[in-house]
Design a protein around this motif. Structure first.
Motif, PDB file in Angstrom:
ATOM      1  N   ARG A   3      35.769  63.822  27.700  1.00 58.38           N
ATOM      2  CA  ARG A   3      36.238  64.952  26.626  1.00 58.38           C
ATOM      3  C   ARG A   3      35.596  65.134  25.662  1.00 58.38           C
ATOM      4  NH1 ARG A   3      36.786  59.767  22.073  1.00 58.38           N
ATOM      5  NH2 ARG A   3      33.831  59.457  21.878  1.00 58.38           N
ATOM      6  N   TRP A   4      36.127  66.283  25.015  1.00 58.29           N
ATOM      7  CA  TRP A   4      35.496  67.345  24.037  1.00 58.29           C
ATOM      8  C   TRP A   4      35.062  66.709  22.683  1.00 58.29           C
ATOM      9  CZ3 TRP A   4      32.486  70.638  26.003  1.00 58.29           C
ATOM     10  CH2 TRP A   4      32.712  71.550  26.721  1.00 58.29           C
ATOM     11  N   ILE A   5      33.898  66.965  22.229  1.00 59.31           N
ATOM     12  CA  ILE A   5      33.317  66.007  20.359  1.00 59.31           C
ATOM     13  C   ILE A   5      32.572  67.168  20.002  1.00 59.31           C
ATOM     14  CG2 ILE A   5      33.734  63.911  21.766  1.00 59.31           C
ATOM     15  CD1 ILE A   5      30.490  63.711  21.448  1.00 59.31           C
ATOM     16  N   ASN A   6      32.244  66.522  18.636  1.00 58.55           N
ATOM     17  CA  ASN A   6      31.580  67.441  18.085  1.00 58.55           C
ATOM     18  C   ASN A   6      32.898  69.166  17.606  1.00 58.55           C
ATOM     19  OD1 ASN A   6      29.503  68.408  16.118  1.00 58.55           O
ATOM     20  ND2 ASN A   6      28.905  70.050  17.986  1.00 58.55           N
ATOM     21  N   SER A   7      34.261  69.150  17.437  1.00 59.35           N
ATOM     22  CA  SER A   7      34.328  70.371  17.832  1.00 59.35           C
ATOM     23  C   SER A   7      35.812  70.578  17.525  1.00 59.35           C
ATOM     24  CB  SER A   7      35.157  70.628  19.500  1.00 59.35           C
ATOM     25  OG  SER A   7      35.769  69.633  20.147  1.00 59.35           O
ATOM     26  N   ILE A   8      36.648  71.222  17.372  1.00 59.25           N
ATOM     27  CA  ILE A   8      38.400  71.235  16.716  1.00 59.25           C
ATOM     28  C   ILE A   8      39.129  70.018  17.064  1.00 59.25           C
ATOM     29  CG2 ILE A   8      37.885  73.287  15.555  1.00 59.25           C
ATOM     30  CD1 ILE A   8      39.978  74.599  17.322  1.00 59.25           C
TER      31      ILE A   8
END
Length: 540
Positions: free
Chosen positions: A487-492
């Protein structure tokens, strides 16, 4: 009251940026009522430069088309220069001043559709550049033989630091004449083509007359004065014969003749990637200047010491940065991105600097191969700060744009190229930008929408993340029971960029979102394609 209320709101909404804004910044950075009713069509700037006094005197005849009926015109000129008089049709006009903004009151009716002229006379000792070109103005220097060596630079600071103009990026003048009077033993090099030289025997001066046939932004206009030697060549380019002209100080002629051979190589690479040089009618000039360099349109200035790299240094620490002269390549790249395609507002400086930073990589790509170019752009990541978004506040004189518009911007574009994974399509979008926005001013949204449509990709989240958020997106992942979770974190929250990885020797394109996803894999070691500008975090 309305303007003051707007300014108060502006100070609140831009508190995350380092620069604090004043009413003068709003007068410079806003398309005011006194600007929007008229469209620039032609300038004739006439300047006499007096080196012994560090003083100038001159006039600018402003030709404009009336768009709306109005009788008050804003013209910008920065202190300590002063407007001495304003003339229209032989009549002297009244004007008032508020700091660096000056408001001319017309007595004749300004009829929509009509083409009118007004001449602004001015004089004084212009601001002296403190650290050109970053903190510009006039540079009053001497060459190795003690002769005057003078130049202007004014990006960010504004062209009004040395001549009266409509000092906002949204309205480029369609064409221009530049007349510069200098002591007779010196020469002036400005923009466009040299039309004639007048010898003023009674004053022991010469006047150099230049003409610019293409639209030009204010900060791209310059003068360069010195004891120059000049030589020329013809470059066979995409649009035919291009006149290429070189100007160097006489003591440096031999070194310049050797180092300036980089210019045809630059033209070859950039016409391949970006399309035809945008200003064939005005030619291309490389002009030695008493500071590092600047992207003045058709009159690129050079002060890199006749050496490769950036003052002899490789900004990427890969070795590739010493394969080309940074100033010749970078500043010339701006002919396509800054001078051909120009931002309407200083907040969108990334359009100028990100593409031009990336042009350095493409130059290497063209001559040394794709991996050379990509190693170079990846090597510049150590200079990325990620302290604030690349896009700044709109409608003010924003000069505090971060260095990330260079290196982060270049890596953002290299990331997008990697997503596209089709170099001919990528070249097509770069050339398409130059065609779509040929000699135009643009907003970020114009560039975003064109690239998304051309590439047939939804790039909304991509640009929101890299342009409007300061964080580096992080791919969080772990392996469990033969599956890769990611997953993507530290992002919109909407960030959904695909990413190419290798697991167990198999290449996979993941499509992460902000929610955990999984897929079956063989192996438990993940490697991300280095050309994605992201971070990774293996959890659990």
């Amino acid at each position: 009251m309305r303007l003051l209320s707007f300014l108060a709101l502006l100070l609140i909404t831009t508190s995350s940026f380092a620069q604090e804004f004043t009413r003068q910044d709003s007068l410079r950075g806003t398309i005011t009522e006194e600007r929007k009713w008229w469209d620039l069509t032609h300038y004739h700037l006439s300047v006499e430069v007096l080196p012994n006094e560090k003083r100038i005197t001159g006039s600018n005849t402003i030709q404009y088309k009336v768009l709306e009926e109005h009788n008050l015109m804003q013209v910008d000129l920065q202190a300590p220069l002063q407007i001495t008089k304003v003339i229209q049709n032989g009549q002297e006009l009244d004007f008032s001043s508020e700091g660096n903004a000056h408001f001319i009151l017309f007595t004749e009716k300004q009829t929509p559709g009509s083409i009118n002229k007004v001449t602004v006379h001015y004089e004084g000792k212009p601001r002296e550049a403190r650290r050109a070109p970053w903190d510009g103005g006039f540079s009053w220097k001497k060459d190795a033989n003690g002769m005057d060596f003078i130049a202007t630079s004014c990006q960010g600071l504004g062209a009004s630091v040395w001549w009266p103009c409509k000092d906002h990026m949204y309205d480029e003048v369609d064409s221009m004449d530049i007349s510069v009077e200098v002591p007779e033993h010196l020469a002036d090099v400005s923009n466009g083509q040299l039309v004639k030289i007048d010898r003023n025997r009674n004053k022991k001066t010469r006047t150099f007359h230049w003409t610019v046939k293409n639209p030009i932004n204010n900060y791209g206009i310059n003068l360069n004065i010195g004891n120059y030697v000049n030589w020329e060549e013809t470059y066979q380019g995409e649009k035919g014969d291009l006149q290429v002209s070189y100007w160097a100080l006489k003591p440096d002629e031999a070194k310049a003749r050797e180092q300036f051979k980089e210019v045809p190589r630059m033209l070859e690479a950039f016409e391949h990637w970006f399309g035809a040089y945008p200003f064939y009618e005005d030619g291309f000039k490389l002009v030695q200047a008493p500071y590092l360099g600047m992207e003045h349109q058709s009159s690129v200035t050079y002060g890199n010491g006749f050496q490769n790299g950036y003052l002899g240094r490789d900004l990427s620490s890969t070795g590739w940065g010493l394969k080309f002269d940074f100033i010749i390549v970078h500043e010339s790249g701006h002919e396509w991105f800054a001078n051909n395609i120009t931002h309407k507002d200083m907040a969108d400086m990334w359009i100028h600097e990100s593409f031009t930073n990336y042009s350095e990589s493409l130059f290497l790509d063209y001559f040394f191969g794709k991996e050379a170019g990509q190693q170079y752009v990846r090597g510049t990541r150590t200079a990325i700060g990620n302290t604030q978004p690349m896009i700044g506040p709109y409608g003010v004189n924003y000069q505090g744009y971060p260095g990330d518009v260079y290196y982060k911007g270049g890596n953002m574009l290299n990331t997008l190229r990697t997503i596209v994974n089709d170099d001919e399509q990528w070249r097509g979008v770069l050339r398409g930008l130059g065609e779509q926005f040929y000699h135009k001013t643009v907003h970020t949204s114009d560039v975003e929408n064109f690239m998304a449509e051309f590439l047939n990709l939804d790039l909304t989240a991509f640009f929101n993340q890299y342009l409007r958020d300061r964080r580096v997106p992080t791919l969080e992942y772990y392996f469990k029971d033969g599956k890769l979770y990611h997953r993507w974190i530290n992002s919109i929250s909407s960030f959904d960029m695909p990413v190419d990885v290798t697991v167990g020797g198999q290449s996979i394109r993941l499509t992460p979102t902000s929610r955990w996803q999984n897929q079956e894999v063989t192996g438990n070691e993940l490697k991300v394609d280095l050309n994605y500008y992201i971070s990774t975090l293996q959890s659990r």
